[in-house]
Design a protein around this motif. Structure first.
Motif, PDB file in Angstrom:
ATOM      1  N   TYR A 103       0.830  -1.206   0.000  1.00  0.00           N
ATOM      2  CA  TYR A 103       0.000   0.000   0.000  1.00  0.00           C
ATOM      3  C   TYR A 103       0.867   1.258   0.000  1.00  0.00           C
ATOM      4  O   TYR A 103       0.539   2.245  -0.660  1.00  0.00           O
ATOM      5  CB  TYR A 103      -0.927  -0.005   1.225  1.00  0.00           C
ATOM      6  N   SER A 104       1.983   1.214   0.715  1.00  0.00           N
ATOM      7  CA  SER A 104       2.837   2.389   0.864  1.00  0.00           C
ATOM      8  C   SER A 104       3.517   2.803  -0.428  1.00  0.00           C
ATOM      9  O   SER A 104       3.930   3.954  -0.559  1.00  0.00           O
ATOM     10  CB  SER A 104       3.892   2.136   1.936  1.00  0.00           C
ATOM     11  N   VAL A 105       3.651   1.887  -1.378  1.00  0.00           N
ATOM     12  CA  VAL A 105       4.269   2.249  -2.665  1.00  0.00           C
ATOM     13  C   VAL A 105       3.471   3.369  -3.323  1.00  0.00           C
ATOM     14  O   VAL A 105       4.041   4.357  -3.794  1.00  0.00           O
ATOM     15  CB  VAL A 105       4.367   1.022  -3.593  1.00  0.00           C
ATOM     16  N   GLY A 106       2.165   3.248  -3.342  1.00  0.00           N
ATOM     17  CA  GLY A 106       1.334   4.299  -3.920  1.00  0.00           C
ATOM     18  C   GLY A 106       1.181   5.498  -3.010  1.00  0.00           C
ATOM     19  O   GLY A 106       1.174   6.645  -3.459  1.00  0.00           O
ATOM     20  N   TYR A 107       1.067   5.255  -1.735  1.00  0.00           N
ATOM     21  CA  TYR A 107       0.839   6.334  -0.773  1.00  0.00           C
ATOM     22  C   TYR A 107       2.041   7.261  -0.676  1.00  0.00           C
ATOM     23  O   TYR A 107       1.900   8.478  -0.556  1.00  0.00           O
ATOM     24  CB  TYR A 107       0.514   5.742   0.597  1.00  0.00           C
ATOM     25  N   MET A 108       3.239   6.715  -0.731  1.00  0.00           N
ATOM     26  CA  MET A 108       4.467   7.503  -0.570  1.00  0.00           C
ATOM     27  C   MET A 108       5.074   7.931  -1.907  1.00  0.00           C
ATOM     28  O   MET A 108       6.210   8.400  -1.948  1.00  0.00           O
ATOM     29  CB  MET A 108       5.510   6.683   0.201  1.00  0.00           C
ATOM     30  N   ASP A 109       4.330   7.808  -2.985  1.00  0.00           N
ATOM     31  CA  ASP A 109       4.858   8.046  -4.329  1.00  0.00           C
ATOM     32  C   ASP A 109       5.481   9.436  -4.495  1.00  0.00           C
ATOM     33  O   ASP A 109       6.500   9.581  -5.155  1.00  0.00           O
ATOM     34  CB  ASP A 109       3.759   7.829  -5.364  1.00  0.00           C
ATOM     35  N   ASP A 110       4.899  10.456  -3.918  1.00  0.00           N
ATOM     36  CA  ASP A 110       5.406  11.817  -4.097  1.00  0.00           C
ATOM     37  C   ASP A 110       6.424  12.232  -3.050  1.00  0.00           C
ATOM     38  O   ASP A 110       6.912  13.361  -3.083  1.00  0.00           O
ATOM     39  CB  ASP A 110       4.231  12.812  -4.067  1.00  0.00           C
ATOM     40  N   ASP A 111       6.735  11.375  -2.131  1.00  0.00           N
ATOM     41  CA  ASP A 111       7.651  11.719  -1.044  1.00  0.00           C
ATOM     42  C   ASP A 111       9.091  11.705  -1.546  1.00  0.00           C
ATOM     43  O   ASP A 111       9.522  10.748  -2.185  1.00  0.00           O
ATOM     44  CB  ASP A 111       7.484  10.719   0.104  1.00  0.00           C
ATOM     45  N   PRO A 112       9.869  12.742  -1.244  1.00  0.00           N
ATOM     46  CA  PRO A 112      11.270  12.755  -1.694  1.00  0.00           C
ATOM     47  C   PRO A 112      12.147  11.733  -0.958  1.00  0.00           C
ATOM     48  O   PRO A 112      13.202  11.364  -1.469  1.00  0.00           O
ATOM     49  CB  PRO A 112      11.735  14.186  -1.393  1.00  0.00           C
ATOM     50  N   ALA A 113      11.724  11.279   0.206  1.00  0.00           N
ATOM     51  CA  ALA A 113      12.502  10.304   0.981  1.00  0.00           C
ATOM     52  C   ALA A 113      11.895   8.908   0.852  1.00  0.00           C
ATOM     53  O   ALA A 113      11.804   8.162   1.816  1.00  0.00           O
ATOM     54  CB  ALA A 113      12.565  10.731   2.439  1.00  0.00           C
ATOM     55  N   PHE A 114      11.505   8.543  -0.353  1.00  0.00           N
ATOM     56  CA  PHE A 114      10.833   7.276  -0.636  1.00  0.00           C
ATOM     57  C   PHE A 114      11.667   6.079  -0.193  1.00  0.00           C
ATOM     58  O   PHE A 114      11.192   5.214   0.538  1.00  0.00           O
ATOM     59  CB  PHE A 114      10.538   7.208  -2.147  1.00  0.00           C
ATOM     60  N   ALA A 115      12.922   6.027  -0.622  1.00  0.00           N
ATOM     61  CA  ALA A 115      13.792   4.881  -0.295  1.00  0.00           C
ATOM     62  C   ALA A 115      14.088   4.831   1.203  1.00  0.00           C
ATOM     63  O   ALA A 115      14.133   3.752   1.799  1.00  0.00           O
ATOM     64  CB  ALA A 115      15.093   4.951  -1.088  1.00  0.00           C
ATOM     65  N   ARG A 116      14.265   5.982   1.831  1.00  0.00           N
ATOM     66  CA  ARG A 116      14.533   6.009   3.267  1.00  0.00           C
ATOM     67  C   ARG A 116      13.330   5.488   4.057  1.00  0.00           C
ATOM     68  O   ARG A 116      13.487   4.762   5.034  1.00  0.00           O
ATOM     69  CB  ARG A 116      14.883   7.424   3.717  1.00  0.00           C
ATOM     70  N   PHE A 117      12.122   5.843   3.614  1.00  0.00           N
ATOM     71  CA  PHE A 117      10.910   5.346   4.270  1.00  0.00           C
ATOM     72  C   PHE A 117      10.877   3.822   4.236  1.00  0.00           C
ATOM     73  O   PHE A 117      10.615   3.167   5.249  1.00  0.00           O
ATOM     74  CB  PHE A 117       9.663   5.920   3.589  1.00  0.00           C
ATOM     75  N   PHE A 118      11.142   3.228   3.081  1.00  0.00           N
ATOM     76  CA  PHE A 118      11.121   1.773   2.966  1.00  0.00           C
ATOM     77  C   PHE A 118      12.278   1.126   3.732  1.00  0.00           C
ATOM     78  O   PHE A 118      12.133   0.020   4.250  1.00  0.00           O
ATOM     79  CB  PHE A 118      11.102   1.333   1.504  1.00  0.00           C
ATOM     80  N   ALA A 119      13.403   1.812   3.821  1.00  0.00           N
ATOM     81  CA  ALA A 119      14.510   1.284   4.632  1.00  0.00           C
ATOM     82  C   ALA A 119      14.082   1.188   6.087  1.00  0.00           C
ATOM     83  O   ALA A 119      14.295   0.156   6.746  1.00  0.00           O
ATOM     84  CB  ALA A 119      15.739   2.184   4.489  1.00  0.00           C
ATOM     85  N   TYR A 120      13.464   2.245   6.590  1.00  0.00           N
ATOM     86  CA  TYR A 120      13.003   2.221   7.988  1.00  0.00           C
ATOM     87  C   TYR A 120      11.903   1.191   8.201  1.00  0.00           C
ATOM     88  O   TYR A 120      11.858   0.522   9.235  1.00  0.00           O
ATOM     89  CB  TYR A 120      12.511   3.597   8.413  1.00  0.00           C
ATOM     90  N   MET A 121      11.015   1.066   7.238  1.00  0.00           N
ATOM     91  CA  MET A 121       9.937   0.078   7.364  1.00  0.00           C
ATOM     92  C   MET A 121      10.499  -1.345   7.383  1.00  0.00           C
ATOM     93  O   MET A 121      10.045  -2.188   8.154  1.00  0.00           O
ATOM     94  CB  MET A 121       8.927   0.231   6.218  1.00  0.00           C
TER      95      MET A 121
END
Length: 130
Positions: A103-121
């Motif tokens: 779900y977060s792939v679409g939700y975080m699409d516009d976030d500049p820290a996309f990769a960092r978010f997934f690293a933390y997750m």
């Protein structure tokens, strides 16, 4: 399949390392982030199918990964322990964690820290699985 128990927390942890250390594109970060948790969920499903096929008195599994400390007669190992309750929690964490990542792939699409978010997750999922 029970011998693959160590891979369940390892995949999200490796996903964290790839995402945290590598300058991946947004598409690659999504694949690594979601894929690592998906692999953990698939291995959990395979472990559950084998584990639930065992007789009730044999539904305890201990996998010793390495010896952490030894002093005299005391030996402390880094080990993983699986019983029915741990299997339920492992299934919930990896299954719901996969859906949240997806779900977060679409939700975080516009976030500049996309990769960092997934690293933390991924780090969070790996910590919960341990």
């Amino acid at each position: 399949m029970l011998n693959l128990l160590w891979l369940v927390p390892t995949f999200p942890l490796l996903g964290f390392l790839l995402l945290a250390l590598g300058g991946l594109s947004k598409k690659a970060a999504a694949w690594v982030g979601v894929g690592s948790v998906a692999m953990a969920a698939l291995i959990t499903l395979g472990i559950a199918l084998e584990f639930l096929g065992l007789p009730a008195e044999q539904q305890v599994f201990r996998q010793s990964l390495w010896q952490w400390m030894s002093s005299g007669d005391l030996t402390v190992a880094f080990a993983l322990y699986l019983d029915p309750l741990a299997l339920v929690m492992m299934s919930i964490i990896s299954g719901i964690g996969f859906l949240i990542h997806l779900y977060s792939v679409g939700y975080m699409d516009d976030d500049p820290a996309f990769a960092r978010f997934f690293a933390y997750m991924n780090l969070f999922v790996a910590a919960m699985l341990l």
